[in-house]
Write a protein that holds these residues in place. Sequence first.
Motif, PDB file in Angstrom:
ATOM      1  N   TYR A 101       3.601   7.333  10.697  1.00  0.00           N
ATOM      2  CA  TYR A 101       2.407   8.122  10.971  1.00  0.00           C
ATOM      3  C   TYR A 101       2.421   8.616  12.418  1.00  0.00           C
ATOM      4  O   TYR A 101       2.912   7.917  13.317  1.00  0.00           O
TER       5      TYR A 101
ATOM      6  N   GLU B  95       4.930   8.094   3.024  1.00  0.00           N
ATOM      7  CA  GLU B  95       3.685   8.162   3.802  1.00  0.00           C
ATOM      8  C   GLU B  95       4.005   8.756   5.161  1.00  0.00           C
ATOM      9  O   GLU B  95       4.817   8.197   5.908  1.00  0.00           O
TER      10      GLU B  95
ATOM     11  N   GLU C  53       5.006  -1.141   1.396  1.00  0.00           N
ATOM     12  CA  GLU C  53       4.913  -1.822   2.706  1.00  0.00           C
ATOM     13  C   GLU C  53       5.033  -3.340   2.535  1.00  0.00           C
ATOM     14  O   GLU C  53       4.156  -4.110   2.937  1.00  0.00           O
TER      15      GLU C  53
ATOM     16  N   GLN D 201      -3.303  11.788   3.194  1.00  0.00           N
ATOM     17  CA  GLN D 201      -3.379  11.738   1.761  1.00  0.00           C
ATOM     18  C   GLN D 201      -4.032  13.023   1.253  1.00  0.00           C
ATOM     19  O   GLN D 201      -4.593  13.774   2.051  1.00  0.00           O
TER      20      GLN D 201
ATOM     21  N   GLU E  18      -4.532   7.661  -2.944  1.00  0.00           N
ATOM     22  CA  GLU E  18      -4.770   6.223  -3.070  1.00  0.00           C
ATOM     23  C   GLU E  18      -6.232   5.963  -3.423  1.00  0.00           C
ATOM     24  O   GLU E  18      -7.115   6.783  -3.128  1.00  0.00           O
TER      25      GLU E  18
ATOM     26  N   CYS F 279      -1.552   0.315   0.255  1.00  0.00           N
ATOM     27  CA  CYS F 279      -1.899  -1.105   0.229  1.00  0.00           C
ATOM     28  C   CYS F 279      -2.612  -1.473  -1.066  1.00  0.00           C
ATOM     29  O   CYS F 279      -2.479  -2.596  -1.567  1.00  0.00           O
TER      30      CYS F 279
HETATM   31  O1  AHR Z   1      -2.345   5.623   3.917  1.00  0.00           O
HETATM   32  C1  AHR Z   1      -3.105   4.546   4.329  1.00  0.00           C
HETATM   33  C2  AHR Z   1      -2.349   3.237   4.332  1.00  0.00           C
HETATM   34  O2  AHR Z   1      -1.346   3.288   5.300  1.00  0.00           O
HETATM   35  C3  AHR Z   1      -1.605   2.879   3.079  1.00  0.00           C
HETATM   36  O3  AHR Z   1      -2.403   2.268   2.130  1.00  0.00           O
HETATM   37  C4  AHR Z   1      -0.566   1.935   3.572  1.00  0.00           C
HETATM   38  O4  AHR Z   1       0.586   1.911   2.776  1.00  0.00           O
HETATM   39  C5  AHR Z   1      -0.314   2.382   4.988  1.00  0.00           C
HETATM   40  O5  AHR Z   1      -0.324   1.338   5.882  1.00  0.00           O
END
Ligand code: AHR
Length: 495
Positions: A240, A297, A174, A346, A26, A72
Amino acid sequence: MKNNVIVNADITKGKINKNIYGHFAEHLGRCIYEGIWVGEDSSIPNTKGIRNDVLAALKNIKVPVLRWPGGCFADEYHWKDGIGPRENRKRMVNTHWGGVVENNHFGTHEFMLLCELLECEPYICGNVGSGTVQEMSEWVEYMTFEGESPMANWRQENGREEPWKLKYFGVGNENWGCGGNMRPEYYADLYRRYQTYVRNYGGNKIYKIAGGANVDDYNWTEVLMKNAHWLMDGLSLHYYTIPGDFWLGKGSAIDFPEDEWFITMKKALHMDELITKHSTIMDKYDPDKRIGMIIDEWGTWFDVEPGTNPGFLYQQNTIRDALVAGLHFNIFHNHADRVQMTNIAQTVNVLQAMILTEGEKMILTPTYHVFDMYKVHQDAELLAVDTTFGSYEYNGETLPQVTVSASKNAEGIIHISLCNIDHQNESVLDLDLRGIIGAETKVSGTIITGDSMNAHNTFEQPEVVKPVAFTGVSVENNKLSIKLPAMSVVTLAVK
Ligand code: AHR
């Protein structure tokens, strides 16, 4: 309790899609800029602006697919700002991530070049939150239309004659949060509308991915499937692993107590329940499992390293992250019938990164090494495995001490990956290989472990945590005896 594993070498359960080993890069912190893109004039050796050391490292782990430009960021990204001569590109504010200037020097052409150099599939996430249907539609035309059209002509003026092949396209990110704070009913309608204009030009067939649920929002999956399942190829899910509280303190990546090791493992294992439950809802509308679950993610999310920009999400990476990666892959493999792609968050310098950079220096993280050890499972046939595992006990709570998955590749080599998540105790396992006929089997293996819970690599000591040959296995008549040290990930090759 004794740990027993039976690997049924003659019972296959479908292919492990190589895209399970996908990545996500990103425009966030130092992932794209510095981590991947340094520009053609940089003193850091590069290929048309993309740093060579990072390229070589990523090629080695066989990145199959790369998601971009967010996250995002995707729902504020306007692709037309990122094409044409770089000096003329619009400078904007990256409002989500640190409020820094985004000069748009890494745009569509640079991303597609990166994918070509990595020999991976591009996965582009379009802008639903603040973009128009026309903007999204024109991006696809720009990238994939072969004949004469306003967008194809513009692409050619910008130096790219042939269209690119683009398979994976996400319709927003999201959408329940940073992608527009929508209700599932509203997003389902927008998905139906936006995806209509994501056209297949010529021979390019797009696999359309709808924005999916956050963690355990099962209602989101229900509403999306009910209202749009026939119009999607994939539905995403984000989860996450955060040991603490997202807002009040996630926990440190390196300075953490024992109980945070345990809770991290517990939360990582939660992925299994999430996949099972979301998949059960998907089954109702898609019993043949045509639609892929796309976990685009996942990974650990800790507090940023002290002194770094809070908006850059830079965190260190320890043997704990290696265990989180290994146990996720075992879960993903065992759900290979539904999980068609995942993208760790990432790739470089952000969250659970493969690679950390500091100027011209680069180090590989324990997570990178797990991707390297597990790449043998890409596109291999999942094997049926039966297990009886002892418990990993901590403060009156228990988890399974070991997780496992196994596959057979095109050459008939069996790979078995095991994670001992216990931070204190080794695990002694008997592993019975069934369904192998013929000569005595030969086993070799690789292990990654650490001498402390927070063992990690630094720019001064880059090889503290790295894979080495595994000697804790012996074989007799297709029965393996294995000793897995505490906090270890092992991949065995059986020939
Ligand atoms: O990976 C970081 C952020 O986590 C991403 O931009 C978003 O999609 C998620 O909330």
